[in-house]
Design an enzyme around this catalytic site. Structure first.
Site, PDB file in Angstrom:
ATOM      1  N   HIS A 267       0.873  -1.185   0.000  1.00 42.69           N
ATOM      2  CA  HIS A 267       0.000   0.000   0.000  1.00 42.69           C
ATOM      3  C   HIS A 267       0.908   1.232   0.000  1.00 42.69           C
ATOM      4  O   HIS A 267       1.620   1.471  -0.965  1.00 42.69           O
ATOM      5  CB  HIS A 267      -0.920  -0.109   1.225  1.00 42.69           C
ATOM      6  CG  HIS A 267      -2.034   0.878   1.300  1.00 42.69           C
ATOM      7  ND1 HIS A 267      -2.372   1.722   0.280  1.00 42.69           N
ATOM      8  CD2 HIS A 267      -2.911   1.159   2.306  1.00 42.69           C
ATOM      9  CE1 HIS A 267      -3.396   2.472   0.642  1.00 42.69           C
ATOM     10  NE2 HIS A 267      -3.739   2.151   1.878  1.00 42.69           N
ATOM     11  N   HIS A 306      -2.696  -2.428  -9.765  1.00 41.36           N
ATOM     12  CA  HIS A 306      -3.620  -1.807  -8.818  1.00 41.36           C
ATOM     13  C   HIS A 306      -4.882  -2.637  -8.743  1.00 41.36           C
ATOM     14  O   HIS A 306      -5.311  -3.193  -9.747  1.00 41.36           O
ATOM     15  CB  HIS A 306      -3.960  -0.375  -9.262  1.00 41.36           C
ATOM     16  CG  HIS A 306      -4.476   0.460  -8.148  1.00 41.36           C
ATOM     17  ND1 HIS A 306      -5.797   0.459  -7.792  1.00 41.36           N
ATOM     18  CD2 HIS A 306      -3.841   1.294  -7.294  1.00 41.36           C
ATOM     19  CE1 HIS A 306      -5.948   1.266  -6.766  1.00 41.36           C
ATOM     20  NE2 HIS A 306      -4.790   1.787  -6.434  1.00 41.36           N
ATOM     21  N   ASP A 362       2.698   5.314  -7.252  1.00 40.89           N
ATOM     22  CA  ASP A 362       3.969   5.213  -6.544  1.00 40.89           C
ATOM     23  C   ASP A 362       5.167   5.007  -7.451  1.00 40.89           C
ATOM     24  O   ASP A 362       6.301   5.040  -6.986  1.00 40.89           O
ATOM     25  CB  ASP A 362       3.907   4.045  -5.545  1.00 40.89           C
ATOM     26  CG  ASP A 362       3.027   4.382  -4.374  1.00 40.89           C
ATOM     27  OD1 ASP A 362       3.056   5.555  -3.965  1.00 40.89           O
ATOM     28  OD2 ASP A 362       2.310   3.507  -3.890  1.00 40.89           O
TER      29      ASP A 362
END
Ligand code: CMC
Length: 428
Positions: A267, A306, A362
């Site tokens: 996460h 994702h 990210d």
């Protein structure tokens, strides 16, 4: 055409009609499907919530197939270009963009709650010199509940608003204090003349100067990154926030739980993992070997994939633009060519294409934070600061939702049947 689902239970031959509302059936409607009076009723089994909506929510909309993200209906691209983090935080919490006066009041409130009790510094000092800043942040935000015990009992709306101001204001201060502790440097107190992002840079980076002037390109870039990370509907940490707060606990404890969920490498810890991965790959020449390891399951391409986006994460697109602005103001990252080549190769490779694995938020954020001078250990905390507004918006929405109760999933028991205790001497 009726908005219902007709289900036949082949165990009994009985047929049931279940209403469909907003594309969902109520799991509780399955309870009527029973084989007999002793049957508890049919459960929906859904490990990891792959297909279960836990709430109705008006905060954030994601269309993972189209790569769409809206906060309160506003596309993330427009907010990233035209708004500020504090304005977006107001939007998430209150549901509408603020008027000029409302924004000034909100900014004043957040700015004037940035200080923390001096005792916070004392328990920060108790952490080991190499403690992870995110562990310190999680502990420190939980500890804030000891300074505001009335947050446990007071359910008044104005009182809740006070906790919201405090939490959004103090997360950067706690993070910066944690970071300074790892360096053995004195804490820098908040500067109320600076913006939210500018003040954070001040508390992290100021050295001997009496007044810190944040580099404008970095201040804006950080603010945009904060906007992009502010909310993301029912992800792991938001689910933790709602689940923990559903017990009625104070928001400091619930934010600590949410931050703990965020800390994991799948996460909010992913940007840290991305940078470590890029460093371990080291040069574009070693990418094919790394891709081979990913495909054989020996490695994972961090920053890709994702649960919801099966298309390019819209935040990742915006972040690429932010990266250009930051690298123009700092040194270009030596890892950028590795990241660009890795993305290029992965986007053409069948393994990633067929699984719809695209760069997520990210993939590039770590390179930007690195160029700004943040060590990797700070990355999860840099995610937790802006996500606090999202957690709090979700918390407030949950408290106002008459359908919500204490979160308590069911289970499908697979253990032994009833059996009698075995004395020690008779155990195998
Ligand atoms: N590298 C290699 N293979 C992957 C990856 C990846 N990053 N992500 C998914 N897969 C494979 C996975 O092995 C599976 O393959 P198969 O069907 O052969 O078993 C398939 O793709 C489906 O993946 P999944 O694990 O079922 O997907 P999920 O929805 O459970 O996991 C995820 C989502 C984000 C945890 C996962 O994609 C992942 O681990 N990504 C890397 C970590 C990361 O970047 N996390 C940040 C997410 S964005 C920020 C945030 O919101 O926290």
């Amino acid at each position: 055409m009726a908005d219902t689902l007709t289900v036949t239970d082949n165990r009994t031959g009985k047929t049931y009609e279940v209403p469909i509302t907003d594309g969902a059936i109520r799991a509780l409607d399955l309870r009527q499907v029973r084989t007999g009076p002793d049957d508890f009723g049919l459960l929906a089994y859904d490990p990891a919530f792959m297909n279960t909506a836990s709430t109705r929510s008006a905060i954030t909309f994601i269309d993972g197939d189209r790569g769409v993200l809206w906060y309160r209906g506003y596309p993330i691209e427009q907010l990233a270009e035209r708004s500020t983090y504090l304005e977006v935080a107001y939007l998430l919490i209150h549901g509408e963009l603020p008027t000029e006066k409302a924004l000034a009041d909100w900014t004043w409130q957040v700015t004037h709650h940035t200080w923390v009790h001096e005792n916070v510094k004392k328990f920060m000092d108790g952490f080991h010199h190499d403690a992870h800043p995110m562990s310190m942040l999680i502990s420190a935000v939980a500890a804030l509940s000891t300074f505001y015990p009335d947050a446990r009992v007071n359910r008044d709306a104005g009182h809740r608003a006070l906790q919201v101001h405090r939490l959004i204001a103090k997360m950067p201060t706690l993070t910066a204090f944690a970071y300074r502790h790892t360096l053995g440097r004195p804490c820098v107190y908040p500067d109320n003349d600076l913006s939210y992002a500018g003040n954070f840079l001040n508390m992290v980076f100021r050295t001997a100067d009496a007044k810190y002037a944040p580099p404008p390109a970095l201040e804006r870039a950080l603010d945009v990154l904060f906007i992009l990370h502010a909310d993301h509907e029912q992800n792991c940490s938001t689910n933790a926030m709602r689940s923990v707060a559903s017990s009625g606990v104070d928001p400091y404890s619930a934010v600590a739980a949410a931050a703990a969920a965020l800390y994991g490498p799948l996460h909010g810890g992913a940007n840290e993992a991305v940078l470590k991965m890029l460093r371990s790959i080291g040069s574009p020449a070693r990418i094919p070997d790394f891709i081979r390891q990913v495909k054989t399951g020996e490695a994972r391409l961090m920053g890709f994939g994702h649960r919801v986006y099966k298309n390019y994460d819209p935040r990742a697109r915006i972040i690429k633009g932010v990266a250009d602005a930051v690298f123009a103001a700092t040194q270009p990252s030596p890892l950028l060519p590795v990241a660009l080549e890795l993305e290029r190769i992965a986007l053409q490779d069948d393994y990633f294409v067929t699984r719809k694995l695209y760069p997520n938020v990210d993939f590039y954020s770590g390179l930007i934070y690195d160029a700004m001078g943040f060590p990797v250990e700070m990355f999860p905390a840099l995610f937790a600061i802006p996500r606090t507004a999202g957690w709090l918006a979700q918390w407030l929405e949950m408290l106002g939702d008459p359908e919500q109760k204490i979160a308590r999933p069911r289970q499908v028991y697979t253990g032994p049947d009833r059996r009698d205790f075995v004395p020690m001497e008779r155990r195998a």
